[in-house]
Design a protein around this motif. Structure first.
Motif, short mmCIF file in Angstrom:
data_model
loop_
_atom_site.label_atom_id
_atom_site.label_comp_id
_atom_site.label_asym_id
_atom_site.label_seq_id
_atom_site.Cartn_x
_atom_site.Cartn_y
_atom_site.Cartn_z
N PHE A 107 -2.34 1.75 -8.94
CA PHE A 107 -2.59 2.70 -7.87
C PHE A 107 -4.07 2.90 -7.59
N ILE A 108 -4.90 2.92 -8.63
CA ILE A 108 -6.32 3.19 -8.40
C ILE A 108 -6.99 2.07 -7.60
N ASN A 109 -6.35 0.89 -7.54
CA ASN A 109 -6.89 -0.19 -6.70
C ASN A 109 -7.04 0.23 -5.26
N TYR A 110 -6.13 1.07 -4.78
CA TYR A 110 -6.09 1.38 -3.35
C TYR A 110 -7.36 2.08 -2.86
N TYR A 111 -8.04 2.76 -3.76
CA TYR A 111 -9.26 3.47 -3.35
C TYR A 111 -10.43 2.53 -3.08
N ILE A 112 -10.35 1.33 -3.61
CA ILE A 112 -11.44 0.37 -3.41
C ILE A 112 -11.38 -0.25 -2.01
N PHE A 113 -10.23 -0.05 -1.33
CA PHE A 113 -10.08 -0.62 0.01
C PHE A 113 -10.55 0.33 1.11
N LYS A 114 -10.95 1.54 0.75
CA LYS A 114 -11.50 2.45 1.75
C LYS A 114 -12.86 1.93 2.22
N ASP A 115 -13.25 2.28 3.44
CA ASP A 115 -14.55 1.86 3.96
C ASP A 115 -15.67 2.31 3.02
N LYS A 116 -15.55 3.53 2.52
CA LYS A 116 -16.46 4.04 1.49
C LYS A 116 -15.61 4.36 0.28
N PHE B 247 -4.02 13.54 -1.89
CA PHE B 247 -4.21 14.68 -2.80
C PHE B 247 -5.44 14.49 -3.68
N LEU B 248 -5.59 13.29 -4.25
CA LEU B 248 -6.75 13.04 -5.12
C LEU B 248 -8.05 13.10 -4.35
N GLY B 249 -8.11 12.41 -3.23
CA GLY B 249 -9.37 12.30 -2.50
C GLY B 249 -9.73 13.50 -1.65
N MET B 250 -8.73 14.21 -1.14
CA MET B 250 -9.00 15.29 -0.20
C MET B 250 -8.83 16.69 -0.79
N PHE C 160 0.84 -1.20 0.00
CA PHE C 160 0.00 0.00 0.00
C PHE C 160 0.88 1.25 0.00
N PRO C 161 0.31 2.39 -0.44
CA PRO C 161 1.10 3.62 -0.56
C PRO C 161 1.69 4.09 0.77
N ILE C 162 2.92 4.58 0.70
CA ILE C 162 3.55 5.26 1.83
C ILE C 162 4.28 6.49 1.26
N ALA C 163 4.76 7.34 2.16
CA ALA C 163 5.56 8.50 1.79
C ALA C 163 4.87 9.31 0.70
N GLU C 164 5.59 9.57 -0.41
CA GLU C 164 5.02 10.39 -1.48
C GLU C 164 3.77 9.75 -2.08
N GLY C 165 3.72 8.42 -2.12
CA GLY C 165 2.55 7.73 -2.65
C GLY C 165 1.31 7.97 -1.79
N ALA C 166 1.50 7.96 -0.47
CA ALA C 166 0.38 8.23 0.44
C ALA C 166 -0.07 9.68 0.32
N ASP C 167 0.89 10.58 0.11
CA ASP C 167 0.54 11.99 -0.08
C ASP C 167 -0.30 12.18 -1.34
N PHE C 168 0.10 11.51 -2.41
CA PHE C 168 -0.65 11.64 -3.66
C PHE C 168 -2.04 11.00 -3.53
N PHE C 169 -2.11 9.90 -2.80
CA PHE C 169 -3.40 9.25 -2.53
C PHE C 169 -4.37 10.24 -1.88
#
Length: 379
Positions: free
Chosen positions: A149-158, A119-122, A108-117
């Motif tokens: 990368f877009i897979n990671y958004y499907i793991f959110k509760d919503k 960035f898109l959603g928030m 799963f994303p960490i560091a810059e990847g988590a920041d970009f994650f």
């Protein structure tokens, strides 16, 4: 592997002019402590004052993937096979390694990847929602690293998106296993499209086939999955084949009534043809979260079924709906005249057809058609 891309050219079987203007702008972000250039394509005749809401398509690797997505959404919406969409591309040519970074230990994303994650959603999506008429139906499109990368958004509760388009993804090692665990738990209708090709990168294809094996047996009515393995295509050219297929899958319930649907569903429906039409459009709004204007193709289909079943009440209701939906068109007058004809009131039918002569022609109903009806009734 596959960390850098050169720009490539898509060869389309058709040339289709894009009327809507593309908006180019830098987007300053707190989350990524910098900016990303974004591209925004609005639908034809977009009017911010109207209450119409449009699906939002987020395209990663927007440097090269944005234009193929825009071309397909514009073309298919022109023929009313899909709704008009607002498409937003994020340019990442210089930052993609950082943007899509994930931890080997967790996948799963960490560091810059988590920041970009975040960035898109928030940041990016709220900005688009505040400034443009977008619905809650969101689609994410990615290729190679961005597809993973877009897979990671499907793991959110919503989950942030309702549809995911993965074009030859460079998958994190455990994604097939993780997706096999996640997909059965989804509680809202989710579309998931996955594509590879016979000449895809060998290492990528092995993992993609593993993901397909993990997903094709999923038993969940809310998980709508499609997989394509294209012949005579490679890692790059499959993109031009996969995008229209994905849109077809995502908006399969939105499409106008086909000959197959007419024969197998409309004519076989237990209720009246008009009730079928109303249910179809109610289901579209429930499923996608936005209203669809009744298209002329569907009016024709229901009128034909009503006549075939001798259902005068359906024709009456249909003529009223046609006048409401198309007040300035000949459509309402035509179906009102048809209703009166079938009801045996030829004088009112004649008046209806005559009143339509002063209105605008449609794709199917012309002045000549009304005149033919008028001459036929007079004779």
């Amino acid at each position: 592997m596959m960390k850098h891309f050169t720009l490539f050219t898509f060869v389309f079987l058709f040339t289709f002019p894009l009327v809507a203007q593309v908006i180019y702008e830098p987007f300053e972000s707190v989350k990524i402590d910098g900016s990303r250039d974004i591209k925004i394509q609005l639908p034809r005749n977009y009017d911010a004052e109207e209450e119409t809401l449009y699906p939002l398509v987020i395209v990663l690797d927007g440097d090269y993937l944005f234009e193929p997505v825009v071309g397909n959404t514009d073309y298919q919406s022109y023929w009313e096979d899909i709704p008009n969409c607002i498409v937003v591309g994020v340019n990442q040519r210089e930052t993609r390694d950082d943007d899509f970074f994930y931890a080997d230990e967790t996948n799963f994303p960490i560091a810059e990847g988590a920041d970009f994650f975040e960035f898109l959603g928030m940041e990016l999506i709220p900005y688009i929602e505040d400034n443009y008429m977008v619905s809650d139906f969101r689609i994410a499109v990615g290729h190679d690293m961005s597809a993973n990368f877009i897979n990671y958004y499907i793991f959110k509760d919503k989950p942030l998106f309702r549809a995911y388009v993965l074009l030859s993804p460079e998958l994190a090692p455990e994604i097939p296993t993780l997706m096999a665990q996640r997909a059965p738990l989804l509680e809202s209708n989710t579309f998931y499209y996955l594509a590879t090709a016979d000449d895809d990168v060998k290492g990528l294809k092995t993992d993609i086939l593993a993901l397909d094996s993990a997903l094709k047996g999923i038993d969940n009515e809310f998980f709508h999955y499609r997989f394509d393995d294209f012949e005579d295509a490679n890692h790059y050219s499959l993109v031009g084949l996969g995008i229209p297929k994905a849109l077809n899958q995502i908006f399969s319930f939105y499409k106008p009534i086909t000959k197959k649907e007419y024969k197998e569903k409309v004519l076989e429906y237990e209720g009246s043809p008009f009730e079928y039409l109303m249910k179809k459009y109610e289901d579209i709004e429930l499923f996608y979260g936005f209203e669809k204007k009744v298209v002329e193709n569907d009016l024709r289909a229901i009128a034909s079924a009503s006549k075939k079943k001798n259902d005068i009440e359906s024709l009456k209701a249909l003529s009223k709906l046609a006048r409401q939906e198309y007040p300035d068109s000949m459509i309402g007058a035509y179906y009102q005249g048809m209703f009166y004809e079938e009801d045996g009131n030829l004088k009112r039918a004649l008046n209806s057809y005559q009143s339509g002569l002063l209105l605008e022609e449609s794709d199917y109903i012309t002045k000549e058609m009304l005149l033919d009806k008028i001459y036929e009734l007079k004779d």
